[in-house]
Scaffold this motif. Structure first.
Motif, PDB file in Angstrom:
ATOM      1  N   THR A  13       0.839  -1.197   0.000  1.00  0.00           N
ATOM      2  CA  THR A  13       0.000   0.000   0.000  1.00  0.00           C
ATOM      3  C   THR A  13       0.877   1.251   0.000  1.00  0.00           C
ATOM      4  O   THR A  13       2.099   1.179   0.122  1.00  0.00           O
ATOM      5  N   SER A  14       0.236   2.407  -0.084  1.00  0.00           N
ATOM      6  CA  SER A  14       0.983   3.668  -0.026  1.00  0.00           C
ATOM      7  C   SER A  14       1.227   4.113   1.405  1.00  0.00           C
ATOM      8  O   SER A  14       1.907   5.122   1.639  1.00  0.00           O
ATOM      9  N   ALA A  15       0.690   3.377   2.365  1.00  0.00           N
ATOM     10  CA  ALA A  15       0.839   3.714   3.779  1.00  0.00           C
ATOM     11  C   ALA A  15       2.010   2.942   4.394  1.00  0.00           C
ATOM     12  O   ALA A  15       2.642   2.106   3.742  1.00  0.00           O
ATOM     13  N   LEU A  52      -7.144   1.224   2.724  1.00  0.00           N
ATOM     14  CA  LEU A  52      -5.901   1.301   1.962  1.00  0.00           C
ATOM     15  C   LEU A  52      -6.034   0.609   0.608  1.00  0.00           C
ATOM     16  O   LEU A  52      -6.803  -0.340   0.443  1.00  0.00           O
ATOM     17  N   ASP A  53      -5.248   1.085  -0.342  1.00  0.00           N
ATOM     18  CA  ASP A  53      -5.177   0.486  -1.677  1.00  0.00           C
ATOM     19  C   ASP A  53      -4.158  -0.645  -1.625  1.00  0.00           C
ATOM     20  O   ASP A  53      -2.947  -0.414  -1.649  1.00  0.00           O
ATOM     21  N   ASN A  54      -4.652  -1.886  -1.579  1.00  0.00           N
ATOM     22  CA  ASN A  54      -3.771  -3.037  -1.402  1.00  0.00           C
ATOM     23  C   ASN A  54      -3.099  -3.469  -2.700  1.00  0.00           C
ATOM     24  O   ASN A  54      -2.322  -4.422  -2.712  1.00  0.00           O
ATOM     25  N   TYR A  85      -1.558  -0.991  -4.600  1.00  0.00           N
ATOM     26  CA  TYR A  85      -0.896   0.263  -4.936  1.00  0.00           C
ATOM     27  C   TYR A  85       0.447   0.051  -5.630  1.00  0.00           C
ATOM     28  O   TYR A  85       0.762   0.722  -6.610  1.00  0.00           O
ATOM     29  N   THR A 137      -9.490   3.216  -4.485  1.00  0.00           N
ATOM     30  CA  THR A 137      -9.939   4.550  -4.093  1.00  0.00           C
ATOM     31  C   THR A 137     -10.946   5.144  -5.064  1.00  0.00           C
ATOM     32  O   THR A 137     -11.391   6.288  -4.876  1.00  0.00           O
ATOM     33  N   ARG A 168      -8.981  -4.321  -1.679  1.00  0.00           N
ATOM     34  CA  ARG A 168      -8.599  -3.937  -0.321  1.00  0.00           C
ATOM     35  C   ARG A 168      -8.003  -5.128   0.414  1.00  0.00           C
ATOM     36  O   ARG A 168      -8.041  -6.259  -0.050  1.00  0.00           O
TER      37      ARG A 168
END
Length: 297
Positions: A65-67, A82-84, A86, A109, A124
């Motif tokens: 993800t981006s996180a 979250l975008d899983n 990404y 998203t 996700r």
């Protein structure tokens, strides 16, 4: 479960989380593995801060993800936003490609249209419960992951809590006879077996090593050996190990542990051995190759 083990043909175990054709352990990835003809769906489970069991390989969300951050520190609501997909690309896990190389980025998203038949939620981080409910006809091969605590060491108490949550969910979902559970940590399996004595398991790393090198007996629930082709530079799939497994009525599922092994030709090499299944990072390619060779109908 025992009927599955007695099919007499090699199984394709779809390791959706490792497939470079589909993005990580998303519902999209599992659906594509199932549509491709995988017999079994392989997955890893972690647990969130609010004790939700989720399908995710790493302790953190950093790679997919981006996180950033640990799964165990996030609530499921935070995690599912979250975008899983990404960072997924054909060259995954590369992060220095052109933006359009990340083909599934933004679907979660709502910024990019999903493939036909899918929606943003299919990209996700998903719960174990949702995956189990979505694929009632598939056997699930579930690995209890071993996240670290604040001290950087594997947190046994947290791992045992994960095992307890998994045991309860398997019982509630009526999946006792259609799930295989494995973990590298023997303690996780011991705790799980106490709470789910009727579920088939695979031995942990220490138990498997003791069986292989010291002929130590396995737990009666350990009916499937899940092994890599090599480990620490040692060949695992030796005639002795495979012969002993056959003599003891144990199935052998092989998980290729090198990127170059995730290829149809290598899958075919494994099937030429007396093994019962291949945990394929590219399950669609494995099924296609085995069908072409006449190994599976």
């Amino acid at each position: 479960m025992r009927g599955l083990l007695a099919l007499g043909r090699p199984l394709v175990i779809g390791h959706a989380g490792g497939d470079r054709s589909w993005p990580h352990s998303t519902m999209y990835a599992f659906s594509e593995a199932a549509y491709a003809g995988a017999d079994v769906l392989e997955m890893d489970v972690q647990m969130t801060a609010d004790r939700v069991l989720v399908v995710h390989h790493d302790d953190t969300v950093d790679r997919t993800t981006s996180a950033t951050g640990r799964v165990r520190d996030m609530t499921y609501e935070e995690l599912q936003a979250l975008d899983n997909a990404y960072w997924w690309s054909q060259e995954w896990p590369s992060r220095d490609l052109a933006p359009d190389a990340y083909a599934y980025r933004g679907i979660r998203t709502g910024d990019v249209d999903p493939p036909e038949g899918y929606g943003p939620d299919d990209f996700r981080v998903e719960t174990f419960r949702a995956v189990a409910q979505a694929f009632p006809e598939h056997v699930l091969d579930v690995e209890i992951k071993t996240p670290a605590g604040d001290d950087g060491e594997q947190d046994i108490d947290f791992i045992l809590e994960m095992a307890a949550v998994l045991a309860a969910e398997i019982e509630e979902l009526g999946r006792t006879d259609s799930v295989v559970v494995v973990s590298f940590r023997d303690e996780a399996l011991a705790g799980f077996r106490e709470l789910a004595p009727d579920v088939v398991t695979s031995p942990g790393q220490n138990a498997l090593t003791a069986w292989a090198f010291a002929s130590a007996p396995l737990h009666p629930n350990d009916l499937i050996l899940q092994v890599p082709p090599t480990f620490g530079g040692i060949d695992v799939l030796t005639p002795d190990l495979l012969g002993r497994a056959a003599d003891e009525g144990l199935a052998v599922w092989v998980w290729p542990n090198e990127g170059w092994q995730q290829h149809p030709d290598y899958y075919a090499e494994l099937i030429d051995l007396p093994v019962d299944g291949v945990i394929a990072g590219r399950p669609g390619e494995a099924v296609e190759r085995f069908r072409a060779d006449g190994d599976i109908p």
